[in-house]
Scaffold this active site. Sequence first.
Site, PDB file in Angstrom:
ATOM      1  N   ARG A 106       0.860  -1.303   0.076  1.00 31.78           N
ATOM      2  CA  ARG A 106      -0.033  -0.111   0.003  1.00 31.78           C
ATOM      3  C   ARG A 106       1.023   1.254  -0.002  1.00 31.78           C
ATOM      4  O   ARG A 106       0.462   2.388   0.364  1.00 31.78           O
ATOM      5  CB  ARG A 106      -1.154  -0.012   1.267  1.00 31.78           C
ATOM      6  CG  ARG A 106      -2.186  -1.102   1.052  1.00 31.78           C
ATOM      7  CD  ARG A 106      -3.238  -0.955   2.015  1.00 31.78           C
ATOM      8  NE  ARG A 106      -4.311  -1.793   1.946  1.00 31.78           N
ATOM      9  CZ  ARG A 106      -4.477  -2.908   2.506  1.00 31.78           C
ATOM     10  NH1 ARG A 106      -3.621  -3.034   3.667  1.00 31.78           N
ATOM     11  NH2 ARG A 106      -5.142  -3.807   2.356  1.00 31.78           N
ATOM     12  N   LYS A 128       2.528  11.412 -11.168  1.00 33.18           N
ATOM     13  CA  LYS A 128       1.854  10.328 -12.079  1.00 33.18           C
ATOM     14  C   LYS A 128       2.775   9.095 -11.940  1.00 33.18           C
ATOM     15  O   LYS A 128       3.834   9.306 -12.544  1.00 33.18           O
ATOM     16  CB  LYS A 128       1.479  10.883 -13.311  1.00 33.18           C
ATOM     17  CG  LYS A 128       0.024  11.968 -13.698  1.00 33.18           C
ATOM     18  CD  LYS A 128      -0.135  12.084 -14.721  1.00 33.18           C
ATOM     19  CE  LYS A 128      -1.462  12.860 -14.975  1.00 33.18           C
ATOM     20  NZ  LYS A 128      -1.775  13.011 -16.517  1.00 33.18           N
ATOM     21  N   GLU A 170       8.538  17.842 -24.873  1.00 30.50           N
ATOM     22  CA  GLU A 170       7.844  18.200 -23.812  1.00 30.50           C
ATOM     23  C   GLU A 170       8.047  19.644 -23.386  1.00 30.50           C
ATOM     24  O   GLU A 170       7.284  20.178 -23.199  1.00 30.50           O
ATOM     25  CB  GLU A 170       8.139  17.332 -22.752  1.00 30.50           C
ATOM     26  CG  GLU A 170       7.622  15.787 -23.086  1.00 30.50           C
ATOM     27  CD  GLU A 170       6.014  15.640 -22.928  1.00 30.50           C
ATOM     28  OE1 GLU A 170       5.275  16.620 -22.548  1.00 30.50           O
ATOM     29  OE2 GLU A 170       5.537  14.377 -23.031  1.00 30.50           O
ATOM     30  N   LYS A 208       5.919  22.835 -15.334  1.00 35.65           N
ATOM     31  CA  LYS A 208       5.182  21.621 -14.964  1.00 35.65           C
ATOM     32  C   LYS A 208       5.177  21.657 -13.513  1.00 35.65           C
ATOM     33  O   LYS A 208       3.887  21.209 -13.244  1.00 35.65           O
ATOM     34  CB  LYS A 208       6.106  20.165 -15.265  1.00 35.65           C
ATOM     35  CG  LYS A 208       5.732  19.006 -14.984  1.00 35.65           C
ATOM     36  CD  LYS A 208       4.581  18.338 -15.707  1.00 35.65           C
ATOM     37  CE  LYS A 208       3.995  17.088 -15.342  1.00 35.65           C
ATOM     38  NZ  LYS A 208       4.904  15.945 -15.861  1.00 35.65           N
ATOM     39  N   GLU A 218      -5.416  16.347 -11.478  1.00 33.20           N
ATOM     40  CA  GLU A 218      -5.776  16.529 -12.919  1.00 33.20           C
ATOM     41  C   GLU A 218      -7.473  16.787 -12.926  1.00 33.20           C
ATOM     42  O   GLU A 218      -7.986  16.203 -13.987  1.00 33.20           O
ATOM     43  CB  GLU A 218      -5.592  15.418 -13.742  1.00 33.20           C
ATOM     44  CG  GLU A 218      -5.405  15.830 -15.399  1.00 33.20           C
ATOM     45  CD  GLU A 218      -4.784  14.636 -15.984  1.00 33.20           C
ATOM     46  OE1 GLU A 218      -4.662  14.830 -17.335  1.00 33.20           O
ATOM     47  OE2 GLU A 218      -4.091  13.856 -15.677  1.00 33.20           O
ATOM     48  N   ARG A 222      -4.484  21.028 -14.837  1.00 31.28           N
ATOM     49  CA  ARG A 222      -3.239  20.187 -15.152  1.00 31.28           C
ATOM     50  C   ARG A 222      -3.859  19.443 -16.638  1.00 31.28           C
ATOM     51  O   ARG A 222      -2.695  18.892 -17.127  1.00 31.28           O
ATOM     52  CB  ARG A 222      -3.264  19.227 -14.244  1.00 31.28           C
ATOM     53  CG  ARG A 222      -1.909  17.924 -14.427  1.00 31.28           C
ATOM     54  CD  ARG A 222      -1.626  17.077 -13.165  1.00 31.28           C
ATOM     55  NE  ARG A 222      -0.671  16.126 -13.356  1.00 31.28           N
ATOM     56  CZ  ARG A 222      -0.037  15.695 -12.404  1.00 31.28           C
ATOM     57  NH1 ARG A 222      -0.262  15.473 -11.203  1.00 31.28           N
ATOM     58  NH2 ARG A 222       1.108  14.772 -12.895  1.00 31.28           N
ATOM     59  N   ASN A 226      -1.722  17.802 -21.369  1.00 33.47           N
ATOM     60  CA  ASN A 226      -2.069  16.714 -22.343  1.00 33.47           C
ATOM     61  C   ASN A 226      -1.998  17.486 -23.592  1.00 33.47           C
ATOM     62  O   ASN A 226      -2.221  16.627 -24.781  1.00 33.47           O
ATOM     63  CB  ASN A 226      -3.256  15.999 -21.987  1.00 33.47           C
ATOM     64  CG  ASN A 226      -3.316  15.295 -20.765  1.00 33.47           C
ATOM     65  OD1 ASN A 226      -2.548  14.444 -20.561  1.00 33.47           O
ATOM     66  ND2 ASN A 226      -4.043  15.614 -19.938  1.00 33.47           N
ATOM     67  N   HIS A 229      -0.901  15.382 -26.764  1.00 36.52           N
ATOM     68  CA  HIS A 229      -0.754  13.733 -26.345  1.00 36.52           C
ATOM     69  C   HIS A 229      -2.155  12.849 -26.714  1.00 36.52           C
ATOM     70  O   HIS A 229      -2.039  11.805 -26.735  1.00 36.52           O
ATOM     71  CB  HIS A 229      -0.709  13.798 -24.687  1.00 36.52           C
ATOM     72  CG  HIS A 229       0.663  14.223 -24.340  1.00 36.52           C
ATOM     73  ND1 HIS A 229       1.023  15.330 -24.666  1.00 36.52           N
ATOM     74  CD2 HIS A 229       1.510  13.472 -23.880  1.00 36.52           C
ATOM     75  CE1 HIS A 229       2.385  15.510 -24.003  1.00 36.52           C
ATOM     76  NE2 HIS A 229       2.734  14.092 -23.318  1.00 36.52           N
ATOM     77  N   HIS A 233      -0.798  10.175 -28.311  1.00 33.72           N
ATOM     78  CA  HIS A 233      -0.737   8.726 -27.628  1.00 33.72           C
ATOM     79  C   HIS A 233      -1.370   7.784 -28.517  1.00 33.72           C
ATOM     80  O   HIS A 233      -1.043   6.551 -28.383  1.00 33.72           O
ATOM     81  CB  HIS A 233      -1.566   8.987 -26.273  1.00 33.72           C
ATOM     82  CG  HIS A 233      -0.746   9.376 -25.218  1.00 33.72           C
ATOM     83  ND1 HIS A 233      -1.084   9.600 -23.905  1.00 33.72           N
ATOM     84  CD2 HIS A 233       0.611   9.452 -25.013  1.00 33.72           C
ATOM     85  CE1 HIS A 233      -0.174   9.775 -23.121  1.00 33.72           C
ATOM     86  NE2 HIS A 233       0.724   9.717 -23.771  1.00 33.72           N
ATOM     87  N   HIS A 248       8.281   8.679 -27.177  1.00 36.21           N
ATOM     88  CA  HIS A 248       7.228   9.346 -26.751  1.00 36.21           C
ATOM     89  C   HIS A 248       7.178  10.810 -27.507  1.00 36.21           C
ATOM     90  O   HIS A 248       6.071  11.244 -27.749  1.00 36.21           O
ATOM     91  CB  HIS A 248       7.304   9.382 -25.324  1.00 36.21           C
ATOM     92  CG  HIS A 248       6.295  10.232 -24.738  1.00 36.21           C
ATOM     93  ND1 HIS A 248       4.809   9.746 -24.767  1.00 36.21           N
ATOM     94  CD2 HIS A 248       6.183  11.364 -24.204  1.00 36.21           C
ATOM     95  CE1 HIS A 248       4.152  10.980 -24.201  1.00 36.21           C
ATOM     96  NE2 HIS A 248       4.941  11.801 -23.691  1.00 36.21           N
TER      97      HIS A 248
END
Length: 348
Positions: A106, A128, A170, A208, A218, A222, A226, A229, A233, A248
């Site tokens: 956990r 993230k 980025e 960032k 998000e 935030r 994206n 992306h 993506h 990427h």
Amino acid sequence: MITILNDNFSQLNSFLHDKTFSKIFILVDENTHEYCLPTLLANMETDLGFEILEIEPGEEMKNIQTANQLWEILTEMQADRKALVINLGGGVITDMGGFVASTYKRGIQFINIPTTLLSMCDASIGGKTGIDLMHYKNMVGTFAFPEQIFIYPKFLGTLPFKELRSGFAEMLKHGLIADKAHWNQLIQIHKLDVEAVVPHIQTSMNIKQDVVEKDFHESNIRKTLNFGHTIGHAVESLCLQQGNPILHGEAVAMGMISEAHLAYLEGLISEEDSKIVIENVQRYYPYLDISDFKDEDIAALLLNDKKNIDSKINFSLLSGIGTCIYDHQCTQKNILASIHFYRKLNDA
């Protein structure tokens, strides 16, 4: 949270001395094991025992099978809740290592020492973590902050040019969505190399970090991170599905070009601004051949994007150079037109 390391790594050693960790596990891939781990070990001062966990490099390894192997190894080595995971590597390592650490028992503590430009400016920052599910990017993950992020810019000297260029995408994105001055400084770089990029890393990291601090989970701003992306993506996932993975940043660059044109079609930015964005991104990134990808295949992946709600595709799109909106729903006609626009660039 973010510390630039000096050559003797004194800040890292101070962090290790101040904490009551039971044991250290250092996650690397084959590349960072060879090129970066020796530097870390030569400068890391601790009386704690440590173990090296190595995985193969590449996005293909960012899956539940690898995560399960790492959980099993941590269990076999009796890692307790006071253990520390050090993620030494690029975006795959920081994403994977953060996910494994944040879910094992956990949650155990972890720190990121990014070794690529992409991970320094983006992947390691923001809390993230995640793994890919089938060919869908980052579909399973957690929000979990690392205890600390340590940046050692000299690690960039170990990168192939393509990896450096991947991370630069980025940085360009950060300027486009939040800081026009940063964008304008970056596009003055004529020869993309470590020396040219390093002076701008801190600004990109700060952008960032600032966005993340305003909206950790998000829920709103935030989402602007994206930009590029949503389409990027989808293409990255299709390449991965076909067994021909791309970096990427290459996918994000393609996505930024398509989505800059989409922003123009949606009436969010002027044709002139869209051309400025497209032409400058094209300066750094070669054309990505997507001729084998059918519209319906791309559309199916767009519908599975994490930002979507009620099967509606939510885009983060430029509203100017240096500003971005989120949760913008586009017409299917314009989405397909932006993809067709990119396809035709190779004919120009």
